[in-house]
Design an enzyme around this catalytic site. Structure first.
Site, PDB file in Angstrom:
ATOM      1  N   GLU A 159       2.339  -2.032  -0.146  1.00 25.62           N
ATOM      2  CA  GLU A 159       2.408  -2.840   1.076  1.00 25.62           C
ATOM      3  C   GLU A 159       3.078  -4.150   0.709  1.00 25.62           C
ATOM      4  O   GLU A 159       2.762  -4.746  -0.318  1.00 25.62           O
ATOM      5  CB  GLU A 159       1.012  -3.139   1.635  1.00 25.62           C
ATOM      6  CG  GLU A 159       0.168  -1.931   2.003  1.00 25.62           C
ATOM      7  CD  GLU A 159      -1.273  -2.327   2.361  1.00 25.62           C
ATOM      8  OE1 GLU A 159      -1.526  -3.532   2.595  1.00 25.62           O
ATOM      9  OE2 GLU A 159      -2.136  -1.436   2.373  1.00 25.62           O
TER      10      GLU A 159
ATOM     11  N   GLU B 108      -6.402  -1.515  -3.208  1.00 28.58           N
ATOM     12  CA  GLU B 108      -6.925  -2.890  -3.210  1.00 28.58           C
ATOM     13  C   GLU B 108      -8.394  -2.941  -3.625  1.00 28.58           C
ATOM     14  O   GLU B 108      -9.176  -3.752  -3.124  1.00 28.58           O
ATOM     15  CB  GLU B 108      -6.688  -3.549  -1.849  1.00 28.58           C
ATOM     16  CG  GLU B 108      -5.213  -3.666  -1.494  1.00 28.58           C
ATOM     17  CD  GLU B 108      -4.947  -4.444  -0.214  1.00 28.58           C
ATOM     18  OE1 GLU B 108      -5.921  -4.927   0.409  1.00 28.58           O
ATOM     19  OE2 GLU B 108      -3.768  -4.571   0.148  1.00 28.58           O
TER      20      GLU B 108
END
Length: 331
Positions: free
Chosen positions: A260, A161
């Site tokens: 995720e 991320e």
């Protein structure tokens, strides 16, 4: 004259009524139709060169991050064991998070490996420019040696991320991240840590905004592409949320891991169950997706749109249970 005035008055009344209709509030948008088949996305069929962690030729591996009650050896094992018992199957991938200075190869890491699981290490490396200045060389070499020592293939998400706006102060820019990635990978090569599959994992939002591709280190540097995708603030079909990423990834000869994914409790049990059912169909409709990992956690301090644990939500957990028991996810 009276007829003219009456006609004018009628026109004024009509125009005022029309104006009033224009000012009415619009009805709230209907929720997305999660029963419709996922939109097709042109994807590569494989086989894929995926580094030491081999992508299955058909189907996809299933994994998760399960937040333990305590970040200890016993706590980590208990969390994974509990979810596996509820699902009636072992996880193929166990996601684990590490700060920059935390080494891989803990007792729980070794136990998961001994049971046949693959570790996906989400490694929060530090400031990219300090990495490039050589300030963390010793630490990076120590981690490379620790991973080499476990002698098992590992999925390594280096600063996952990285495209998040709140990380810009340490990421600096896409160019800085790419340079740091190459710098760290070179050290791993020098330390002969050849059991690493390098996973590049931005956010779905970064592809919606359009800035995530600027952080890509290159096809010669990456083994698996990856995306983190959540129905948190936005309750939309997962195919819509990660559609821009899937279209981008289809241009690259890499397998995909959904690093995720999760659906927030705020959307209710029925909504969560429908979203997960749609997620399973979407994963199966995109054969480039070779692994998925649910985010089974309610992070402390987060609001209702960022609470994703399925355990305790009967309808949602039942939908996830059906997904992971599908033969497609047991290659």
């Amino acid at each position: 004259m009276r007829k003219v005035l009456a006609a004018l008055l009628a026109l004024l009344v009509l125009s005022s009524c029309s104006f009033g209709e224009d000012k009415k509030e619009e009805s709230p948008p209907a929720p997305p139709d999660l029963s419709a088949p996922p939109a097709p996305v042109a994807v590569r069929q494989g086989p894929f060169a995926s580094g030491p962690v081999k992508a299955p030729r058909r189907g996809a591996l299933v994994g998760a991050w399960i937040k333990p009650d305590a970040l200890t050896h016993v706590g980590r094992l208990a969390a994974v064991d509990s979810l596996q018992a509820d699902l009636g199957r072992r996880l193929s991938i166990v996601n684990t998070y590490r700060r920059f200075e935390q080494m891989v190869g803990t007792p729980s890491d070794k136990e998961f490996l001994a049971r046949g699981a693959t570790l996906m290490v989400s490694w929060a490396t530090g400031d990219n420019r300090s990495i490039l200045d050589g300030e963390h060389d010793e630490l990076i070499r120590k981690q490379a040696k620790a991973i080499r020592k476990i002698k098992a293939p590992v999925l390594l998400r280096m600063r996952w991320e990285m495209d998040r706006p709140n990380l810009r102060a340490t990421m600096w820019s896409g160019a800085d991240y790419v340079a740091a990635w190459k710098y760290v990978r070179k050290i791993f090569q020098e330390e002969r840590a050849t059991n690493v599959s390098w996973v590049w994992c931005p956010t779905a939002e970064g592809f919606i905004r359009g800035d995530a591709p600027g952080f890509y280190p290159g096809d010669d540097q990456v083994d698996w592409t990856c995306v983190d995708v959540y129905a948190g603030e936005r309750f939309e079909p997962i195919g819509d949320l990660m559609g821009p990423f899937l279209r981008w990834a289809a241009q690259r000869p890499k397998p995909i891991v959904i690093g995720e994914f999760g659906v927030a409790k705020a959307w209710g049990s029925a909504g969560r169950a429908a979203w997960l059912k749609d997620a399973g169909r979407t994963f199966k409709a995109n054969p480039q997706i070779k692994a998925i990992a649910y985010f089974e956690s309610d992070p402390e301090g987060n609001g209702p749109n960022k609470q994703f644990q399925l355990t305790g939500d009967k309808a949602a957990f039942r939908a996830f249970h059906r997904l992971v028991r599908d033969p497609y996810f047991n290659p």
